[in-house]
Design an enzyme around this catalytic site. Structure first.
Site, mmCIF file in Angstrom:
data_model
loop_
_atom_site.group_PDB
_atom_site.id
_atom_site.type_symbol
_atom_site.label_atom_id
_atom_site.label_comp_id
_atom_site.label_asym_id
_atom_site.label_seq_id
_atom_site.Cartn_x
_atom_site.Cartn_y
_atom_site.Cartn_z
ATOM 1 N N GLU A 99 30.879 45.582 33.979
ATOM 2 C CA GLU A 99 32.015 45.289 33.912
ATOM 3 C C GLU A 99 31.798 44.919 32.159
ATOM 4 O O GLU A 99 30.920 44.166 31.113
ATOM 5 C CB GLU A 99 31.886 43.480 34.041
ATOM 6 N N ASP A 103 35.388 36.317 32.148
ATOM 7 C CA ASP A 103 36.100 35.317 31.425
ATOM 8 C C ASP A 103 36.094 33.862 33.766
ATOM 9 O O ASP A 103 35.091 33.277 34.063
ATOM 10 C CB ASP A 103 37.450 35.070 31.087
#
Length: 174
Positions: A99, A103
């Site tokens: 990734e 978040d």
């Protein structure tokens, strides 16, 4: 209108950290009995996965997924839609999800559920950037390039309205 961007992580620091992460990944996977597949989550991970795979000197292949989160404006009601699925069967393979940034963790949680249902031998996650203060879903990330505060960042594959991905550093918009 042009945005002002302040450098948060330099190109030199990115290169150094990617090499460090690759060494940790190689150490983890050095005695593989089954194939390792790096799974990049598009679009943001494409630069990171390109740099990372060149530093990983254990046999591996690469595949990509593109997902979209949609739904109403609340995080809990967002759904993850697969726009582009893997081209390979991952049954009994070691999977390393790559990734660009994590978040809330909601999209990653759903990707993990989808991939686990395909019975890989193992799944681990690495991300270049992590925003732990924004976490809504509990996800385990084995390798983290940098943990950052809750700033809107761009560069090194991460965009703002499809701009700034090309920047060789991580910056934030002032």
């Amino acid at each position: 209108m042009r945005k002002t961007i302040k450098i948060l992580i330099s190109k030199k620091d990115i290169q150094k950290r990617v090499k460090e992460m690759a060494k940790e990944i190689v150490k983890h996977y050095k005695n593989l009995s089954n194939e390792l597949i790096l799974v990049g989550i598009l679009n943001g991970s494409f630069i990171f996965i390109a740099d990372l795979c060149r530093e990983i000197n254990v046999p591996h292949s690469i595949d990509f997924m593109r997902v979209s989160s949609y739904g109403n404006k609340t995080i809990q009601n967002k759904k993850v839609k697969i726009i582009q699925d893997l081209n390979r069967n991952i049954y009994n393979k070691h999977i390393l999800i790559v990734e660009d940034i994590i978040d809330s963790g909601n999209t990653l949680k759903r990707i993990l559920q989808i991939l686990k249902s395909r019975n890989p031998k193992s799944i681990t996650v690495c991300t270049f950037l992590d925003k732990p203060s924004r976490r809504k879903s509990k996800v385990f990330v084995k390798w983290i390039g940098y943990s950052i505060n809750d700033k809107f960042v761009v560069g090194y594959g991460i965009d703002y309205a499809q701009k700034y991905r090309h920047l060789p550093y991580i910056g934030y918009i002032l």
